[in-house]
Design an enzyme around this catalytic site. Structure first.
Site, PDB file in Angstrom:
ATOM      1  N   TYR A 142       0.858  -1.184   0.000  1.00 48.49           N
ATOM      2  CA  TYR A 142       0.000   0.000   0.000  1.00 48.49           C
ATOM      3  C   TYR A 142       0.890   1.229   0.000  1.00 48.49           C
ATOM      4  CZ  TYR A 142      -3.522   3.371   1.614  1.00 48.49           C
ATOM      5  OH  TYR A 142      -4.365   4.448   1.734  1.00 48.49           O
ATOM      6  N   ASP A 237       9.449   2.365  -0.405  1.00 49.37           N
ATOM      7  CA  ASP A 237       8.456   3.082   0.393  1.00 49.37           C
ATOM      8  C   ASP A 237       8.700   2.725   1.858  1.00 49.37           C
ATOM      9  OD1 ASP A 237       6.328   4.070   1.764  1.00 49.37           O
ATOM     10  OD2 ASP A 237       4.803   3.328   0.379  1.00 49.37           O
ATOM     11  N   LYS A 265       5.189   9.280   8.735  1.00 47.79           N
ATOM     12  CA  LYS A 265       5.012   8.751  10.100  1.00 47.79           C
ATOM     13  C   LYS A 265       6.042   9.303  11.095  1.00 47.79           C
ATOM     14  CE  LYS A 265       2.050   5.597   8.279  1.00 47.79           C
ATOM     15  NZ  LYS A 265       0.604   5.638   8.380  1.00 47.79           N
TER      16      LYS A 265
HETATM   17  N1  HOZ Z   1      -3.775   2.959   6.429  1.00 46.22           N
HETATM   18  C1  HOZ Z   1      -3.353   2.951   7.798  1.00 46.22           C
HETATM   19  C2  HOZ Z   1      -2.842   1.629   8.185  1.00 46.22           C
HETATM   20  N2  HOZ Z   1      -1.878   1.033   7.354  1.00 46.22           N
HETATM   21  C3  HOZ Z   1      -4.420   3.354   8.740  1.00 46.22           C
HETATM   22  C4  HOZ Z   1      -4.378   4.806   8.923  1.00 46.22           C
HETATM   23  C5  HOZ Z   1      -5.306   5.342   9.993  1.00 46.22           C
HETATM   24  O1  HOZ Z   1      -6.431   4.872  10.129  1.00 46.22           O
HETATM   25  O2  HOZ Z   1      -4.900   6.250  10.672  1.00 46.22           O
END
Ligand code: HOZ
Length: 428
Positions: A142, A237, A265
Site C-alpha cells: 500500500y 516506500d 510517520k
Molecule cells: N492505512 C493505515 C494503516 N496502514 C491506517 C491509517 C489510519 O487509520 O490512521
C-alpha cells in the site's frame, strides 16, 4: 450507552462511516471503535476512560511513546512563533540534514504533508527522470491512495475487499503493472519482457500493509540488480519502516540501496508529514531546480518540522533501535509461547519497533496468498479478547503492530498474560 458508541453514532451522521480513515471503523473485526480521549507513553485512554496498552502508536509515528515531554515542549514553543509561513525556514534544512545523515541513499530530500503525497510525487519524479510511463508495484503493498497506486493495494483497501477502488479510471492505471510480493521468478520474467519500459518499481521493502511480511532472502538484492541493469528507478516506500525498524530503515537492515526513498510517520513525530528523497541527479529534476512539478503550502510546516526534528534527535540516542528491537522480540516470543501453550498455531515476525503475527500453521508468512489464508475468525476473536483486557491492537489482520521505547517490561508482561487468556478463550 458507552461514550464511544454514542460518539460513533453521532460521527456517522456527519462523517462517512464515522471515521476519517477506513480501518479505524473496526469494519473487519466488528464492534465499536474506541474514541480516544488522551494518550501518554505506552498508554491510551478512550472516552469511557478505559485504559489500553497501545500497539498502534498512531500507525507508526509514536516511536518515543505518546506525548513525549520534550516533543510537546518543543511544539509548544514553536507554536508561539507562528503556525505556518508558506516561506522557507531553517527548520526544514535541519530536518533534511537529519534525514540525509541517517539514510545515506538520500542525498537530497523534499518535504510534503503525507505519505500519499510522498509516493505520488516520487512516481512522478521517476517518470520525469526516465521519460518512461510504466511503473511496477506489488500486490498487497500500500502506497497511499493516489490513483495510479490504488491497484491491488493493501491496508484498508484489502480490509474492505476493494484493493482496486472504484473511482479510479482504467486509463489512470494502465501504466501500473503488478507483481506478487516475494516472487523472484515473476520479477525476472517481467524485467525480461519489458524492463526497458519501466520508469520505476515501488515496494514496501518490508510490507506493513498486509500484516508484516519480510522480503525473502536475496529478493531486494535481485530487485536492485534488475533495476540497475534496465535503468529503472528503485523506490523503497519506507513511510512505515523508516526510522522504526532501524535508524536507516529496511535499506540499512538488508544493505540494499534504493534510488528514491519515501518517508512519513516517524519523521513527523505525530504531525502530518511525508518526504521523498534520494540521489542528487534524480532529485534535482524536481521544481524549481528541474522541470518535474511538485508543491505544497504546508510542506515543511514549522510545527510539523519541530515535532519531527525533536523525535529524530531523541531516537538518534545510542542503542535506541537495539532496545526497541529487544522489546519487540520479548513481546513476540511471549505471544508465541502463549499461543503454543494453548494449541493455537501462530507465526510471528518483527524488526526494530514493528511486528506482525499470523494465525496460521505456516512457520513463516512470505506471500499475500499466505496472508489471505490465515484464520481471520481466530484473529477477530483474539482482537476483541485483547481489547477487553486493555490491549489495543490494530483492528485488522492485514495491519502491522507497533511498539515504542516507552513500552515497559511490565507492559509487555501484562500483554503476554492477557494473550495467554485470550488464546485460551478462542480455543485451539
Ligand atoms: N492505512 C493505515 C494503516 N496502514 C491506517 C491509517 C489510519 O487509520 O490512521
Amino acid at each position: 450507552m458507552a461514550a464511544s458508541a454514542e460518539l460513533f453514532q453521532h460521527a456517522q451522521k456527519v462523517i462517512p462511516g464515522g471515521v476519517n480513515s477506513p480501518v479505524r471503523a473496526f469494519g473487519s473485526v466488528g464492534g465499536t471503535p474506541r474514541f480516544v480521549a488522551q494518550a501518554k507513553g505506552s498508554r491510551m485512554w478512550d472516552s469511557d476512560n478505559h485504559e489500553y496498552i497501545d500497539y498502534i502508536g498512531s500507525w507508526g509515528p509514536m516511536v518515543l511513546g505518546h506525548a513525549h515531554p520534550e516533543v510537546i515542549k518543543a511544539v509548544q514553543e514553536a507554536a508561539e512563533l507562528g503556525l505556518s509561513f508558506g516561506a522557507p525556514t531553517s527548520l526544514e534544512t535541519t530536518m533534511a540534514e537529519l534525514i540525509c545523515n541517517a539514510v545515506p541513499s538520500i542525498e537530497k530530500v523534499r518535504m510534503v504533508s503525507s505519505g500519499t503525497e510522498a509516493t505520488m510525487s516520487a512516481i512522478r519524479l521517476a517518470r520525469g527522470f526516465t521519460g518512461r510511463d510504466n511503473i511496477v508495484k506489488f500486490e498487497g503493498c500500500y502506497h497511499g491512495h493516489s490513483d495510479a497506486l490504488l491497484v491491488k493495494a493493501g491496508s484498508g483497501a484489502l480490509t474492505l475487499g476493494v484493493p482496486s477502488s472504484p473511482g479510479v479510471p482504467a486509463a489512470f492505471t494502465q501504466h501500473t503493472l503488478t507483481l506478487p510480493f516475494n516472487d523472484a521468478d515473476a520479477l525476472a520474467e517481467l524485467f525480461k519482457e519489458t524492463g526497458d519500459s519501466l520508469a520505476c518499481v515501488i515496494i514496501e521493502p518490508i510490507a506493513g500493509n498486509m500484516n508484516f511480511v519480510e522480503p525473502a532472502e536475496g529478493y531486494l538484492q535481485t530487485l536492485r540488480e534488475l533495476c540497475t541493469e534496465h535503468g529503472t528507478v528503485l523506490i523503497f516506500d519506507e513511510v512505515m519502516t523508516g526510522f522504526r525498524v532501524a535508524l536507516g530503515g529496511v535499506q540499512e537492515l538488508y544493505s540494499v540501496t534504493p534510488d528514491i526513498t519515501t518517508l512519513g510517520k516517524v519523521i513527523g513525530g505525530g504531525m502530518p508529514v511525508g518526504a521523498f528523497g534520494g540521489r542528487t541527479d534524480i532529485m534535482d529534476h524536481i521544481a524549481p531546480k528541474g522541470p518535474v512539478y511538485q508543491a505544497g503550502t504546508l510542506s515543511g510546516n514549522p510545527i510539523a518540522m519541530t515535532a519531527g526534528i525533536k523525535t529524530l534527535q531523541l531516537l538518534n540516542a545510542p542503542g535506541f533501535h537495539e532496545e526497541l528491537g529487544k522489546k519487540s522480540q520479548a513481546l513476540l516470543e511471549g505471544l508465541k509461547s502463549a499461543a503454543d501453550k494453548n494449541g493455537i498455531p501462530l507465526a510471528c515476525a518483527h524488526a526494530g519497533g514493528m511486528f506482525g503475527f499470523f494465525f496460521t500453521d505456516a512457520a513463516k508468512v512470505s506471500t499475500l496468498d499466505q496472508v489471505m489464508a490465515c484464520n481471520t475468525t481466530q484473529f477477530n476473536a483474539f482482537f476483541h479478547a485483547m481489547l477487553d483486557a486493555g490491549i489495543y491492537l490494530a483492528p485488522s489482520s492485514f495491519e502491522a503492530g507497533f511498539i515504542s521505547i516507552a513500552h515497559s517490561d511490565d507492559d509487555i508482561a501484562k500483554t503476554i498474560s492477557a494473550a495467554d487468556k485470550a488464546f485460551a478463550s478462542i480455543g485451539g
